[in-house]
Design a protein around this motif. Structure first.
Motif, mmCIF file in Angstrom:
data_model
loop_
_atom_site.group_PDB
_atom_site.id
_atom_site.type_symbol
_atom_site.label_atom_id
_atom_site.label_comp_id
_atom_site.label_asym_id
_atom_site.label_seq_id
_atom_site.Cartn_x
_atom_site.Cartn_y
_atom_site.Cartn_z
ATOM 1 N N ARG A 75 -124.528 31.818 -55.621
ATOM 2 C CA ARG A 75 -125.493 31.145 -55.607
ATOM 3 C C ARG A 75 -126.509 30.195 -54.841
ATOM 4 N NH1 ARG A 75 -123.693 28.603 -60.327
ATOM 5 N NH2 ARG A 75 -122.027 29.586 -61.677
ATOM 6 N N ASP A 76 -127.833 30.076 -54.915
ATOM 7 C CA ASP A 76 -128.453 29.300 -53.010
ATOM 8 C C ASP A 76 -128.153 27.811 -53.384
ATOM 9 O OD1 ASP A 76 -129.345 31.543 -53.136
ATOM 10 O OD2 ASP A 76 -131.424 31.594 -54.378
ATOM 11 N N ARG A 77 -128.606 26.927 -51.989
ATOM 12 C CA ARG A 77 -129.045 26.017 -51.958
ATOM 13 C C ARG A 77 -127.079 25.057 -52.528
ATOM 14 N NH1 ARG A 77 -133.004 27.291 -54.450
ATOM 15 N NH2 ARG A 77 -132.819 26.316 -56.382
ATOM 16 N N MET A 78 -126.118 25.738 -52.125
ATOM 17 C CA MET A 78 -124.923 25.379 -51.515
ATOM 18 C C MET A 78 -124.699 24.549 -51.053
ATOM 19 S SD MET A 78 -124.179 25.752 -55.326
ATOM 20 C CE MET A 78 -122.823 25.576 -55.827
ATOM 21 N N SER A 79 -123.882 23.864 -51.085
ATOM 22 C CA SER A 79 -123.075 22.813 -49.967
ATOM 23 C C SER A 79 -121.544 23.050 -49.548
ATOM 24 C CB SER A 79 -123.082 20.950 -49.751
ATOM 25 O OG SER A 79 -124.454 20.994 -49.105
ATOM 26 N N VAL A 80 -120.428 23.465 -48.888
ATOM 27 C CA VAL A 80 -119.283 23.959 -49.634
ATOM 28 C C VAL A 80 -118.475 22.635 -48.392
ATOM 29 C CG1 VAL A 80 -117.185 25.574 -48.904
ATOM 30 C CG2 VAL A 80 -119.253 25.638 -49.232
ATOM 31 N N MET A 81 -118.065 21.642 -48.246
ATOM 32 C CA MET A 81 -117.896 20.142 -47.555
ATOM 33 C C MET A 81 -115.825 21.170 -47.352
ATOM 34 S SD MET A 81 -116.766 16.058 -48.600
ATOM 35 C CE MET A 81 -118.463 16.632 -48.749
ATOM 36 N N ILE A 82 -115.902 20.888 -45.587
ATOM 37 C CA ILE A 82 -114.585 21.318 -45.412
ATOM 38 C C ILE A 82 -113.702 20.173 -44.660
ATOM 39 C CG2 ILE A 82 -113.503 22.779 -43.658
ATOM 40 C CD1 ILE A 82 -115.727 25.160 -44.745
ATOM 41 N N HIS A 83 -112.946 19.772 -45.107
ATOM 42 C CA HIS A 83 -112.027 18.817 -44.074
ATOM 43 C C HIS A 83 -111.722 19.146 -42.797
ATOM 44 C CE1 HIS A 83 -108.173 15.990 -43.950
ATOM 45 N NE2 HIS A 83 -109.463 14.876 -44.422
ATOM 46 N N GLU A 84 -110.859 18.821 -41.641
ATOM 47 C CA GLU A 84 -110.534 18.983 -40.966
ATOM 48 C C GLU A 84 -109.029 19.566 -40.756
ATOM 49 O OE1 GLU A 84 -108.174 15.015 -39.617
ATOM 50 O OE2 GLU A 84 -110.145 15.196 -39.507
ATOM 51 N N ASP A 85 -108.370 19.916 -42.173
ATOM 52 C CA ASP A 85 -107.421 20.397 -41.828
ATOM 53 C C ASP A 85 -108.038 21.721 -42.102
ATOM 54 O OD1 ASP A 85 -108.248 19.985 -45.083
ATOM 55 O OD2 ASP A 85 -105.560 19.319 -44.982
ATOM 56 N N GLU A 86 -109.363 22.283 -43.261
ATOM 57 C CA GLU A 86 -109.243 23.658 -43.233
ATOM 58 C C GLU A 86 -109.671 23.665 -44.397
ATOM 59 O OE1 GLU A 86 -108.271 26.486 -40.493
ATOM 60 O OE2 GLU A 86 -109.133 25.624 -38.314
ATOM 61 N N GLN A 87 -109.468 23.072 -44.846
ATOM 62 C CA GLN A 87 -109.407 22.764 -47.159
ATOM 63 C C GLN A 87 -110.306 22.489 -47.665
ATOM 64 O OE1 GLN A 87 -105.882 21.553 -49.092
ATOM 65 N NE2 GLN A 87 -104.600 22.755 -47.521
ATOM 66 N N ILE A 88 -110.794 22.852 -48.420
ATOM 67 C CA ILE A 88 -112.576 23.483 -49.045
ATOM 68 C C ILE A 88 -111.739 21.853 -49.756
ATOM 69 C CG2 ILE A 88 -113.536 24.012 -51.513
ATOM 70 C CD1 ILE A 88 -113.003 26.815 -49.655
ATOM 71 N N ILE A 89 -112.630 20.569 -49.787
ATOM 72 C CA ILE A 89 -112.647 19.287 -50.283
ATOM 73 C C ILE A 89 -113.447 19.399 -51.833
ATOM 74 C CG2 ILE A 89 -113.422 17.033 -50.099
ATOM 75 C CD1 ILE A 89 -112.865 16.889 -47.367
ATOM 76 N N SER A 90 -115.107 20.281 -51.921
ATOM 77 C CA SER A 90 -115.898 20.261 -52.703
ATOM 78 C C SER A 90 -116.424 21.295 -52.309
ATOM 79 C CB SER A 90 -116.827 18.878 -53.009
ATOM 80 O OG SER A 90 -117.794 18.582 -52.130
ATOM 81 N N VAL A 91 -117.411 22.290 -53.617
ATOM 82 C CA VAL A 91 -118.181 22.587 -53.602
ATOM 83 C C VAL A 91 -119.716 22.320 -54.425
ATOM 84 C CG1 VAL A 91 -119.088 25.644 -54.314
ATOM 85 C CG2 VAL A 91 -117.214 24.416 -53.369
ATOM 86 N N ARG A 92 -121.081 22.185 -54.294
ATOM 87 C CA ARG A 92 -121.628 21.237 -55.050
ATOM 88 C C ARG A 92 -123.505 21.986 -54.589
ATOM 89 N NH1 ARG A 92 -120.371 14.324 -53.782
ATOM 90 N NH2 ARG A 92 -118.201 14.811 -54.310
ATOM 91 N N GLU A 93 -124.360 22.014 -55.583
ATOM 92 C CA GLU A 93 -125.234 22.513 -55.591
ATOM 93 C C GLU A 93 -126.187 21.148 -54.526
ATOM 94 O OE1 GLU A 93 -129.290 24.192 -57.974
ATOM 95 O OE2 GLU A 93 -127.002 23.667 -59.509
ATOM 96 N N GLY A 94 -127.374 21.508 -53.982
ATOM 97 C CA GLY A 94 -127.487 20.863 -53.011
ATOM 98 C C GLY A 94 -127.147 20.469 -50.984
#
Length: 75
Positions: free
Chosen positions: A17-36
């Motif tokens: 998918r295009d234009r995705m944001s993957v937010m990563i916490h300081e402990d290298e765990q994925i917090i969220s995946v969202r469009e935009g």
């Protein structure tokens, strides 16, 4: 600590998918995946495709042995 945002094309739910944001916490765990773009933290625009770190646990042996040898030593 502010999260890191990876922004670009990402492999999500079996599709790229295009234009995705993957937010990563300081402990290298994925917090969220969202469009935009999520304008929080440090944003890194990824040129390739963002994919999870796959680990292949399927093996046939190692150290010169093969499971097909059918011996306790091989396993």
């Amino acid at each position: 600590m502010t999260p890191t945002i990876l922004y670009g094309r990402a492999f999500v739910d079996g599709y790229i998918r295009d234009r995705m944001s993957v937010m990563i916490h300081e402990d290298e765990q994925i917090i969220s995946v969202r469009e935009g773009l999520i304008p929080l933290g440090d944003v890194i625009e990824v040129a390739g495709v963002i994919v999870p770190g796959f680990i292949d646990v399927h093996v046939h042996g190692g150290d010169g042995a093969d499971f097909m040898d059918a011996s306790d030593e091989a396993v």
